[in-house]
Write a protein that holds these residues in place. Structure first.
Motif, PDB file in Angstrom:
ATOM      1  N   TRP A  48     164.212 -73.524 -20.018  1.00 14.85           N
ATOM      2  CA  TRP A  48     164.733 -72.191 -19.721  1.00 14.85           C
ATOM      3  C   TRP A  48     164.794 -72.060 -18.208  1.00 14.85           C
ATOM      4  O   TRP A  48     163.962 -72.620 -17.486  1.00 14.85           O
ATOM      5  CB  TRP A  48     163.796 -71.120 -20.279  1.00 14.85           C
ATOM      6  CG  TRP A  48     163.981 -70.868 -21.735  1.00 14.85           C
ATOM      7  CD1 TRP A  48     163.345 -71.509 -22.764  1.00 14.85           C
ATOM      8  CD2 TRP A  48     164.852 -69.924 -22.339  1.00 14.85           C
ATOM      9  NE1 TRP A  48     163.770 -71.015 -23.965  1.00 14.85           N
ATOM     10  CE2 TRP A  48     164.703 -70.027 -23.729  1.00 14.85           C
ATOM     11  CE3 TRP A  48     165.746 -68.985 -21.838  1.00 14.85           C
ATOM     12  CZ2 TRP A  48     165.406 -69.243 -24.629  1.00 14.85           C
ATOM     13  CZ3 TRP A  48     166.446 -68.200 -22.730  1.00 14.85           C
ATOM     14  CH2 TRP A  48     166.280 -68.327 -24.105  1.00 14.85           C
ATOM     15  N   TRP A  49     165.757 -71.275 -17.716  1.00 12.88           N
ATOM     16  CA  TRP A  49     165.944 -71.055 -16.291  1.00 12.88           C
ATOM     17  C   TRP A  49     166.193 -69.571 -16.057  1.00 12.88           C
ATOM     18  O   TRP A  49     167.057 -68.978 -16.695  1.00 12.88           O
ATOM     19  CB  TRP A  49     167.128 -71.879 -15.782  1.00 12.88           C
ATOM     20  CG  TRP A  49     166.888 -73.345 -15.964  1.00 12.88           C
ATOM     21  CD1 TRP A  49     167.144 -74.094 -17.080  1.00 12.88           C
ATOM     22  CD2 TRP A  49     166.290 -74.218 -15.036  1.00 12.88           C
ATOM     23  NE1 TRP A  49     166.744 -75.386 -16.885  1.00 12.88           N
ATOM     24  CE2 TRP A  49     166.217 -75.500 -15.632  1.00 12.88           C
ATOM     25  CE3 TRP A  49     165.802 -74.065 -13.740  1.00 12.88           C
ATOM     26  CZ2 TRP A  49     165.688 -76.610 -14.979  1.00 12.88           C
ATOM     27  CZ3 TRP A  49     165.281 -75.166 -13.092  1.00 12.88           C
ATOM     28  CH2 TRP A  49     165.230 -76.422 -13.712  1.00 12.88           C
ATOM     29  N   ARG A  50     165.440 -68.961 -15.113  1.00  9.49           N
ATOM     30  CA  ARG A  50     165.589 -67.541 -14.793  1.00  9.49           C
ATOM     31  C   ARG A  50     166.254 -67.406 -13.441  1.00  9.49           C
ATOM     32  O   ARG A  50     165.813 -67.978 -12.463  1.00  9.49           O
ATOM     33  CB  ARG A  50     164.213 -66.870 -14.766  1.00  9.49           C
ATOM     34  CG  ARG A  50     164.249 -65.376 -14.410  1.00  9.49           C
ATOM     35  CD  ARG A  50     164.992 -64.585 -15.470  1.00  9.49           C
ATOM     36  NE  ARG A  50     164.671 -63.183 -15.428  1.00  9.49           N
ATOM     37  CZ  ARG A  50     165.539 -62.226 -15.121  1.00  9.49           C
ATOM     38  NH1 ARG A  50     166.780 -62.513 -14.815  1.00  9.49           N
ATOM     39  NH2 ARG A  50     165.175 -60.969 -15.122  1.00  9.49           N
ATOM     40  N   SER A 105     173.095 -62.830 -19.813  1.00  7.65           N
ATOM     41  CA  SER A 105     173.494 -62.329 -18.501  1.00  7.65           C
ATOM     42  C   SER A 105     173.433 -60.809 -18.455  1.00  7.65           C
ATOM     43  O   SER A 105     173.380 -60.138 -19.484  1.00  7.65           O
ATOM     44  CB  SER A 105     174.890 -62.823 -18.149  1.00  7.65           C
ATOM     45  OG  SER A 105     175.818 -62.455 -19.145  1.00  7.65           O
ATOM     46  N   GLY A 106     173.438 -60.294 -17.208  1.00 10.67           N
ATOM     47  CA  GLY A 106     173.364 -58.856 -17.019  1.00 10.67           C
ATOM     48  C   GLY A 106     171.968 -58.300 -17.177  1.00 10.67           C
ATOM     49  O   GLY A 106     171.797 -57.116 -17.462  1.00 10.67           O
ATOM     50  N   LEU A 107     170.961 -59.132 -16.963  1.00  4.26           N
ATOM     51  CA  LEU A 107     169.571 -58.665 -17.043  1.00  4.26           C
ATOM     52  C   LEU A 107     169.189 -57.981 -15.741  1.00  4.26           C
ATOM     53  O   LEU A 107     169.629 -58.401 -14.668  1.00  4.26           O
ATOM     54  CB  LEU A 107     168.621 -59.843 -17.277  1.00  4.26           C
ATOM     55  CG  LEU A 107     168.783 -60.605 -18.585  1.00  4.26           C
ATOM     56  CD1 LEU A 107     167.945 -61.866 -18.564  1.00  4.26           C
ATOM     57  CD2 LEU A 107     168.396 -59.730 -19.757  1.00  4.26           C
ATOM     58  N   SER A 110     170.069 -63.360 -14.836  1.00  8.30           N
ATOM     59  CA  SER A 110     170.347 -64.108 -16.064  1.00  8.30           C
ATOM     60  C   SER A 110     169.161 -64.959 -16.484  1.00  8.30           C
ATOM     61  O   SER A 110     168.269 -65.251 -15.696  1.00  8.30           O
ATOM     62  CB  SER A 110     171.580 -65.006 -15.881  1.00  8.30           C
ATOM     63  OG  SER A 110     171.314 -65.998 -14.905  1.00  8.30           O
ATOM     64  N   LEU A 111     169.193 -65.336 -17.750  1.00 11.95           N
ATOM     65  CA  LEU A 111     168.216 -66.248 -18.324  1.00 11.95           C
ATOM     66  C   LEU A 111     169.022 -67.256 -19.130  1.00 11.95           C
ATOM     67  O   LEU A 111     169.846 -66.879 -19.965  1.00 11.95           O
ATOM     68  CB  LEU A 111     167.247 -65.481 -19.230  1.00 11.95           C
ATOM     69  CG  LEU A 111     166.040 -66.243 -19.748  1.00 11.95           C
ATOM     70  CD1 LEU A 111     165.100 -66.614 -18.601  1.00 11.95           C
ATOM     71  CD2 LEU A 111     165.296 -65.405 -20.768  1.00 11.95           C
ATOM     72  N   ALA A 161     169.893 -57.892 -22.320  1.00 13.11           N
ATOM     73  CA  ALA A 161     171.078 -58.580 -21.800  1.00 13.11           C
ATOM     74  C   ALA A 161     172.344 -57.780 -22.092  1.00 13.11           C
ATOM     75  O   ALA A 161     172.513 -57.241 -23.182  1.00 13.11           O
ATOM     76  CB  ALA A 161     171.187 -59.972 -22.415  1.00 13.11           C
ATOM     77  N   LYS A 162     173.223 -57.728 -21.102  1.00 12.05           N
ATOM     78  CA  LYS A 162     174.524 -57.088 -21.320  1.00 12.05           C
ATOM     79  C   LYS A 162     175.435 -58.001 -22.140  1.00 12.05           C
ATOM     80  O   LYS A 162     176.330 -57.538 -22.838  1.00 12.05           O
ATOM     81  CB  LYS A 162     175.169 -56.747 -19.985  1.00 12.05           C
ATOM     82  CG  LYS A 162     174.468 -55.606 -19.264  1.00 12.05           C
ATOM     83  CD  LYS A 162     175.205 -55.203 -18.013  1.00 12.05           C
ATOM     84  CE  LYS A 162     174.618 -53.966 -17.383  1.00 12.05           C
ATOM     85  NZ  LYS A 162     173.325 -54.095 -16.830  1.00 12.05           N
TER      86      LYS A 162
END
Length: 164
Positions: free
Chosen positions: A119-121, A149-151, A125-126, A87-88
């Motif tokens: 959890w939500w993908r 975020s930033g995945l 983002s996750l 993640a960023k």
């Protein structure tokens, strides 16, 4: 009760869960139950329990089933270990801030089997929505949403990627 390092990971958990259990798991032998539920909590006003239908949850002022199975709980603990390095940014929202989370375009990873904690993908983002503690303790401040975020589109996907 006795504790020891996990020497054999049982069949059933996904590869992601097995990778988490190896270095982080501790076998806790309590007659007649033997399983690991995540890092040992300290000074929490509730108890981790398995319900009559096998759901994993917490008992505070009220019962709050977090996941449909104990395996789902292990997946939910393994996901941030998989997501955080990629993640960023990780943002933690608390209480009423959780209401502002937009889950448009997100899907729940099926292996988590979320009930009160999900959890939500999304595309990059996750997002975790933890509402079980708020339910068990009758406190809206217990609602928490870590947003990874930033995945990129490779890590972690959920919905079967844990075995890929």
């Amino acid at each position: 009760m006795s504790t020891s390092p996990v020497d054999r990971i049982p069949d059933g958990p996904t590869r992601r869960a097995r990778a988490f259990i190896g270095p982080h798991g501790v076998r806790v032998a309590v007659k007649p139950v033997d399983f690991e539920a995540g890092r040992e909590p300290t000074a929490v006003p509730y108890a981790f329990m398995v319900g009559p239908a096998g759901e994993f949850g917490i008992q505070g002022y009220a019962w709050a089933p977090l996941h449909a199975t104990a395996e789902g709980r292990v997946e939910s603990v393994a996901l941030p270990y998989d997501a955080s390095p990629s993640a960023k940014q990780v943002t933690r929202l608390v209480g009423d801030e959780v209401d502002g989370v937009d889950l448009s375009g997100h899907e729940p990873p099926r292996e988590v089997r979320g009930l009160a904690d999900t959890w939500w993908r999304g595309p990059d983002s996750l997002v975790a929505l933890y509402t079980g503690e708020a339910t068990a303790m009758a406190s809206s401040r217990g609602r928490v949403a870590p947003v990874h975020s930033g995945l990129d589109d490779r890590r972690p996907r959920g919905n079967g990627d844990a075995d890929a």
